[in-house]
Design a protein around this motif. Structure first.
Motif, PDB file in Angstrom:
ATOM      1  N   UNK A 249       0.798  -1.147  -0.046  1.00  0.00           N
ATOM      2  CA  UNK A 249      -0.049   0.122   0.049  1.00  0.00           C
ATOM      3  C   UNK A 249       0.680   1.262  -0.089  1.00  0.00           C
ATOM      4  N   UNK A 250       1.806   1.205   0.687  1.00  0.00           N
ATOM      5  CA  UNK A 250       2.804   2.422   0.760  1.00  0.00           C
ATOM      6  C   UNK A 250       3.375   2.639  -0.643  1.00  0.00           C
ATOM      7  N   UNK A 251       3.793   1.339  -1.188  1.00  0.00           N
ATOM      8  CA  UNK A 251       4.462   1.934  -2.553  1.00  0.00           C
ATOM      9  C   UNK A 251       3.593   2.144  -3.537  1.00  0.00           C
ATOM     10  N   UNK A 253       1.087   4.320  -3.070  1.00  0.00           N
ATOM     11  CA  UNK A 253       0.824   5.588  -2.752  1.00  0.00           C
ATOM     12  C   UNK A 253       1.816   6.357  -3.508  1.00  0.00           C
ATOM     13  N   UNK A 254       2.878   5.893  -3.345  1.00  0.00           N
ATOM     14  CA  UNK A 254       4.410   6.563  -4.052  1.00  0.00           C
ATOM     15  C   UNK A 254       4.563   6.431  -5.521  1.00  0.00           C
ATOM     16  N   UNK A 255       3.744   5.871  -6.065  1.00  0.00           N
ATOM     17  CA  UNK A 255       4.038   5.467  -7.531  1.00  0.00           C
ATOM     18  C   UNK A 255       3.167   6.266  -8.517  1.00  0.00           C
ATOM     19  N   UNK A 256       3.967   6.883  -9.349  1.00  0.00           N
ATOM     20  CA  UNK A 256       3.509   7.645 -10.638  1.00  0.00           C
ATOM     21  C   UNK A 256       3.569   6.982 -11.938  1.00  0.00           C
ATOM     22  N   UNK A 257       2.518   6.144 -12.313  1.00  0.00           N
ATOM     23  CA  UNK A 257       2.717   5.511 -13.549  1.00  0.00           C
ATOM     24  C   UNK A 257       2.808   6.158 -14.631  1.00  0.00           C
ATOM     25  N   UNK A 258       2.336   7.422 -14.817  1.00  0.00           N
ATOM     26  CA  UNK A 258       2.297   8.184 -16.092  1.00  0.00           C
ATOM     27  C   UNK A 258       3.932   8.631 -16.394  1.00  0.00           C
ATOM     28  N   UNK A 259       4.664   8.714 -15.414  1.00  0.00           N
ATOM     29  CA  UNK A 259       6.117   9.381 -15.761  1.00  0.00           C
ATOM     30  C   UNK A 259       6.958   8.111 -15.250  1.00  0.00           C
ATOM     31  N   UNK A 260       6.459   7.331 -14.602  1.00  0.00           N
ATOM     32  CA  UNK A 260       7.244   5.944 -14.226  1.00  0.00           C
ATOM     33  C   UNK A 260       8.280   6.299 -13.006  1.00  0.00           C
ATOM     34  N   UNK A 261       7.744   6.933 -12.215  1.00  0.00           N
ATOM     35  CA  UNK A 261       8.530   7.633 -11.204  1.00  0.00           C
ATOM     36  C   UNK A 261       7.952   6.977  -9.603  1.00  0.00           C
ATOM     37  N   UNK A 262       8.906   6.516  -9.083  1.00  0.00           N
ATOM     38  CA  UNK A 262       8.792   5.796  -7.622  1.00  0.00           C
ATOM     39  C   UNK A 262       9.331   6.981  -6.702  1.00  0.00           C
ATOM     40  N   UNK A 263       8.708   7.724  -5.866  1.00  0.00           N
ATOM     41  CA  UNK A 263       9.203   8.722  -5.086  1.00  0.00           C
ATOM     42  C   UNK A 263       9.130   8.095  -3.716  1.00  0.00           C
ATOM     43  N   UNK A 264      10.523   8.064  -3.188  1.00  0.00           N
ATOM     44  CA  UNK A 264      10.712   7.349  -1.838  1.00  0.00           C
ATOM     45  C   UNK A 264      11.136   8.351  -0.994  1.00  0.00           C
ATOM     46  N   UNK A 298       8.718  -3.550  -5.016  1.00  0.00           N
ATOM     47  CA  UNK A 298       9.003  -2.558  -6.291  1.00  0.00           C
ATOM     48  C   UNK A 298       9.039  -3.231  -7.583  1.00  0.00           C
ATOM     49  N   UNK A 299      10.094  -4.103  -7.653  1.00  0.00           N
ATOM     50  CA  UNK A 299      10.211  -4.752  -8.802  1.00  0.00           C
ATOM     51  C   UNK A 299       9.547  -5.774  -9.205  1.00  0.00           C
ATOM     52  N   UNK A 300       8.351  -6.427  -8.144  1.00  0.00           N
ATOM     53  CA  UNK A 300       7.467  -6.864  -8.754  1.00  0.00           C
ATOM     54  C   UNK A 300       6.174  -6.271  -9.169  1.00  0.00           C
ATOM     55  N   UNK A 301       5.932  -5.242  -8.610  1.00  0.00           N
ATOM     56  CA  UNK A 301       4.762  -4.271  -8.796  1.00  0.00           C
ATOM     57  C   UNK A 301       4.832  -3.426  -9.964  1.00  0.00           C
ATOM     58  N   UNK A 302       6.138  -2.965  -9.965  1.00  0.00           N
ATOM     59  CA  UNK A 302       6.579  -1.826 -11.079  1.00  0.00           C
ATOM     60  C   UNK A 302       7.723  -2.191 -11.892  1.00  0.00           C
TER      61      UNK A 302
END
Length: 629
Positions: A249-251, A253-264, A298-302
């Motif tokens: 759930x945390x990941x 909430x931090x994922x932007x699929x449009x620009x493929x950006x994971x903000x941690x 993160x590797x599995x989800x995105x």
């Protein structure tokens, strides 16, 4: 027995006198049937029967009376039907339809009394068995759970179930699959599989993010496909989440699929992690397993993450996030700014050959490492050189293009990790040049690897061939001058270093050494060169340029080859100058429409194919367009 004999006499006592029992006559002894009839009659009429009745009572109590005790030694030995008939009642005996369980009687194995040997059962084990009827009664009915999957692209429906099977890491098959308006209803018969599928919510399938939840027909109207994920989660009810579920759930909430950006960024302040008490990497007392778990999830989800940021996480090194290189190897942009990294060694877990080989941009601003280097040296040149050594593919460092002088390039590339200059992709000035170059290279190297003798016919009478060798890292067999001369005289195999040309020698005699002129000399030299294996099928290992010039078609080839299958490869550059073959030339007679005017070969230590990959124009920082970074 006399009074002075026996045990009593031995201890000086006198045995008591006994009265002999009266002897009954044969006609006075009654049979069991007669006694039973008399007992039944007495019970029916409430009368005391003397003689025979007392004998019957004695028999019923198990006492010895005449000769009848042998058949009535156990109480209740007669069946219920017999006793009922004796009382004057009519009883009908029928066969029982009840299945009697095969109960183990605990037999003792012959040969000893130390252990009991259980009877063998056909039900897959030893011990007490369960009757078939009872097993059918206790077997639970098949449980069917519906899971609703949405978010996949049209036309990819056939790959959804195999993808979920792969990601669940369990072997299962759906009971039923239904499609309706971009949604898939998957029915499974295992609650565990259903829970695993729901945990895959948010995983990337193709280019889309899957939405997976339990399907309740009663809530189907309330939770429509267009409803928000929060509404769908509320419809499922408040349930206790595991640590892995919270991380997912945390990941999400931090994922932007449009620009493929994971903000941690600043994970310690995230409300999801704070509420669950999970300490992220960099936080005091953080578990060493949290960082690797986040990277793996993160590797599995995105799987298509391009940009990731770890800013403001109090990281003293990158050890806790080192699995980033394993689970997200295609990262192009990485931010580590405003952390606590002080030494170059603290980056080793992410740097080095084979790690983050596609990294284009790196942010290190705000770390003591960068600030101290600039403060101590007065500039950032040494810092840039050190960072490029560790991340050779960098184009942008701290939002600035990486630009090195020739001297810095020589220092940085001593390790041979990358080429000093970027090599552009294949270049052809027109379609004719491209077709001629590809046709010539494919035919030439097929013969060069198998039968070089036939290649002599391709060279013009004034053609020049030369070899340049720069093989330093590989151990070469040292030969004395006499041995070298003997090898030349005996026409044995040459090494690349032996034939290396020298166009700028110290004396006039050495200038031009290594130049072969004419088809006969060139053909002999080609046959004496070490054997080669060129795998032209690996297009990523070669780059070709071809263009027309006033003197002919100029072909430049950059690639690699092996001397043997078991040996490491060598890199090389080769330049051909071709002209059309005349009808009366040996080349045309051999079926070659080309004639070679010049052939230059340069062999060097292997440096990989990284330099062959085209680089785009230097971009601006990708992080500048991301809010909050």
């Amino acid at each position: 027995m006399s009074e002075n004999k026996g045990l009593f006499a031995m201890f000086g006592a006198v045995a008591p006198a006994t009265t002999p029992a009266p002897v009954k006559k044969a006609e006075d002894i009654k049979t069991k049937e007669e006694l039973a009839r008399e007992a039944a009659y007495a019970l029916k009429h409430k009368k005391q029967i003397t003689g025979a009745s007392s004998s019957a009572t004695a028999i019923a109590n198990g006492s010895s009376g005449g000769g009848a005790w042998k058949t009535a030694s156990k109480k209740g030995s007669r069946g219920l039907a017999l006793r009922a008939r004796a009382m004057g009642k009519t009883v009908t005996v029928a066969e029982s339809k009840t299945i009697v369980p095969d109960v183990d009687d605990g037999d003792v194995a012959m040969g000893g009394m130390s252990k009991k040997k259980k009877r063998f059962t056909p039900y897959g084990g030893r011990g007490r068995t369960k009757p078939a009827a009872q097993a059918l009664q206790t077997q639970k009915p098949e449980e069917r759970i519906d899971v609703l999957v949405a978010g996949f692209e049209p036309g990819t429906e056939a790959g959804v179930v195999p993808y979920l099977v792969q990601k669940s890491k369990k072997k299962w098959e759906p009971v039923d699959v239904k499609l309706d308006q971009g949604q898939m209803l998957i029915t499974v018969n295992d609650p565990l599989i259903a829970r695993i599928l729901v945990r895959l919510d948010g995983y990337i399938f193709g280019a889309q993010q899957l939405r997976i939840r339990f399907f309740d027909p009663a809530l189907a109207a309330a939770v429509a496909p267009s409803a928000s994920p929060a509404a769908a989660a509320a419809a499922e009810g408040n349930k206790k989440l595991s640590t892995i579920d919270i991380m997912r759930n945390f990941l999400k909430s931090r994922w932007n699929g449009e620009i493929k950006f994971l903000n941690l960024d600043d994970m310690s302040a995230d409300p999801i992690l704070k509420k669950s008490g999970i300490k992220p990497p960099g936080a005091p007392g953080a578990s060493a397993s949290v960082g690797p778990a986040l990277m793996k999830l993160a590797g599995e989800m995105f799987s298509d993450v391009v940009t990731i940021s770890f800013a403001r996480n109090h990281l003293k090194n990158v050890q806790q996030i080192s699995t980033l290189a394993q689970y997200l190897p295609n990262i192009q942009n990485l931010s580590l700014q405003e952390n606590l990294i002080k030494e170059y060694d603290h980056l080793e877990a992410l740097s080095g050959t084979g790690k983050l080989k596609y990294l284009r941009e790196l942010l290190m601003a705000g770390n003591p490492l960068r600030e101290n280097e600039i403060k101590q040296r007065g500039n950032d040149r040494a810092y840039i050189r050190q960072m490029v050594k560790r991340f050779p593919s960098l184009v942008l460092l701290d939002s600035c293009p990486v630009q090195l002088s020739e001297q810095e390039i020589a220092t940085v590339h001593k390790t041979g990790r990358v080429l000093p200059l970027d090599t552009k992709p294949n270049l052809f000035d027109n379609q004719v040049s491209q077709s001629a170059a590809i046709d010539f290279i494919s035919k030439y190297y097929q013969q060069f690897d198998t039968n070089r003798a036939v290649l002599a016919a391709l060279y013009d009478s004034n053609a020049i061939f030369s070899v340049t060798s720069n093989v330093k890292l590989r151990a070469q067999q040292k030969l004395r001058r006499k041995d070298k001369k003997k090898m030349m005289d005996d026409e044995e195999k040459l090494t690349w270093a032996t034939l290396s040309r020298n166009l700028m020698g110290k004396s006039k005699r050495q200038e031009g050494k290594g130049l072969m002129v004419g088809p006969e000399v060139i053909g002999t030299t080609l046959c004496r060169l070490p054997a080669t294996i060129h795998d032209l099928q690996k297009v990523e290992d070669f780059v070709v340029d071809a263009h027309q010039s006033p003197v002919g078609l100029l072909i430049n080839l950059h690639g690699e080859f092996k001397e043997e299958e078991s040996t490491p490869p060598l890199s090389y550059d080769r330049t051909f100058l071709l002209r059309p073959a005349t009808p009366d030339s040996p080349a045309m007679a051999s079926g070659w429409p080309y004639i070679i005017m010049n052939d230059m070969l340069c062999v060097r230590d292997y440096i990989g194919n990284q330099g062959f990959k085209p680089q785009a124009a230097v971009p601006t920082s990708i992080f500048a367009s991301y809010p909050g970074v």
